[in-house]
Every structure is written in C-alpha cells, then in structure tokens.
Motif scaffolding. Sequence first.
Motif, short mmCIF file in Angstrom:
data_model
loop_
_atom_site.label_atom_id
_atom_site.label_comp_id
_atom_site.label_asym_id
_atom_site.label_seq_id
_atom_site.Cartn_x
_atom_site.Cartn_y
_atom_site.Cartn_z
N TRP A 93 0.87 -1.17 0.00
CA TRP A 93 0.00 0.00 0.00
C TRP A 93 0.91 1.22 0.00
CZ3 TRP A 93 -4.45 0.75 4.12
CH2 TRP A 93 -5.24 1.84 3.76
N VAL B 256 1.22 -5.37 2.74
CA VAL B 256 -0.10 -5.87 3.16
C VAL B 256 -0.21 -7.33 2.74
CG1 VAL B 256 -1.32 -3.65 3.13
CG2 VAL B 256 -1.16 -4.98 1.03
N ILE C 78 -5.49 -8.82 4.81
CA ILE C 78 -5.79 -7.38 4.90
C ILE C 78 -6.56 -6.93 3.66
CG2 ILE C 78 -4.72 -5.09 4.83
CD1 ILE C 78 -2.62 -6.19 6.80
N CYS D 84 -10.07 -8.24 3.85
CA CYS D 84 -10.85 -7.51 4.86
C CYS D 84 -11.31 -6.16 4.31
CB CYS D 84 -10.01 -7.33 6.12
SG CYS D 84 -10.89 -6.49 7.45
N ILE D 85 -10.41 -5.42 3.70
CA ILE D 85 -10.77 -4.12 3.12
C ILE D 85 -11.86 -4.29 2.07
CG2 ILE D 85 -9.94 -2.21 1.68
CD1 ILE D 85 -7.21 -2.53 3.10
N SER E 163 -2.82 -9.40 11.75
CA SER E 163 -3.33 -8.69 10.56
C SER E 163 -4.23 -7.54 10.97
CB SER E 163 -4.08 -9.65 9.65
OG SER E 163 -3.21 -10.57 9.05
N LEU F 141 -3.58 -3.69 9.94
CA LEU F 141 -4.59 -2.92 9.20
C LEU F 141 -5.03 -1.70 10.00
CD1 LEU F 141 -6.42 -2.48 6.82
CD2 LEU F 141 -8.01 -4.15 7.79
N THR G 100 -4.52 1.99 8.53
CA THR G 100 -5.70 2.82 8.32
C THR G 100 -5.57 4.14 9.07
OG1 THR G 100 -7.03 0.83 8.05
CG2 THR G 100 -8.22 2.86 8.44
#
Length: 140
Positions: A53, A76, A80, A83-84, A104, A108, A112
């Motif tokens: 990312w 990542v 992750i 999940c996003i 994880s 995250l 974030t």
Amino acid sequence: MLLNSLYVLSGRTSKPIDPKIIKLVFEICYLQLSGFMPNAESCSECHNDPVYWHFDEGFLCEQCAQKYPEHELHRVNETIIHCINHVLSSNGVKKFAFNISELSFMMLQRLTEEYLQYKLETKFKTLQVYKGLVVDQNTI
C-alpha cells in the motif's frame, strides 16, 4: 455509516462486536466516502494482486512497487486486502462480520490510522485519547 456503527456499538446485534472492529470499519468507510480509499482489489498500475500500500499511488503489486522507495511502501497480506474489500463491498451490519488474525488486524488498524492522518494532513488528539482508553481497558 455512522448509524450502522452506533447501532453495532449499542450491542443490539445478535453477537457482540469488538469496538476496535467498529472503529476500523468506520475509518475504512469514511475513507471510501471521502474519495481517499484506493481500490484494493488489484494493483493500481497493472491490475495484478497487490502486496503493498503506497499512500499516494494506492495498492501495488511486487513489480510495480519497485519504482518507489521502500520507506514509502507498506506491506499488506492477502487477509488485509480481503478484509478491506469485504468492508467496502458489504452493506449494513454485514460490514462488521469478518474474521481476521490479531496480527493482521493490528497491521490494518495501524495502516488505516496512518493513511487517514496522511490524507487529512493532521494528527488527531482524540485518537491518542482513544488509544489511552483502549490500553487502560486492556490492563484491567
């Protein structure tokens, strides 16, 4: 987004949800609604599977990430990314229904928070208060 978060936080769901997950989902949804959340489904440059990312370029694959300095890249894992994508593609209370390992989740959550502060160009004093409350609650 706010109403769903408050509803889940009130404990009226069939299964209690950790407030840290509620916060994470709220942040991801806020980033999406604000237009800051990049597409996590594939590399923003070549559409391969993302593994990094980059806060300015979005999610990148191994090959495309080589163009950028290592300190600008945040690794990542598949969990992750999943999940996003789950949070961004689900509706209502289903956004909060996912399983993620503690490691994880912590990664995250950190990413974030950092990304949100990076995009909004500010540090949140309330985030420090929140972190203090979470730490205090975990030591009781």
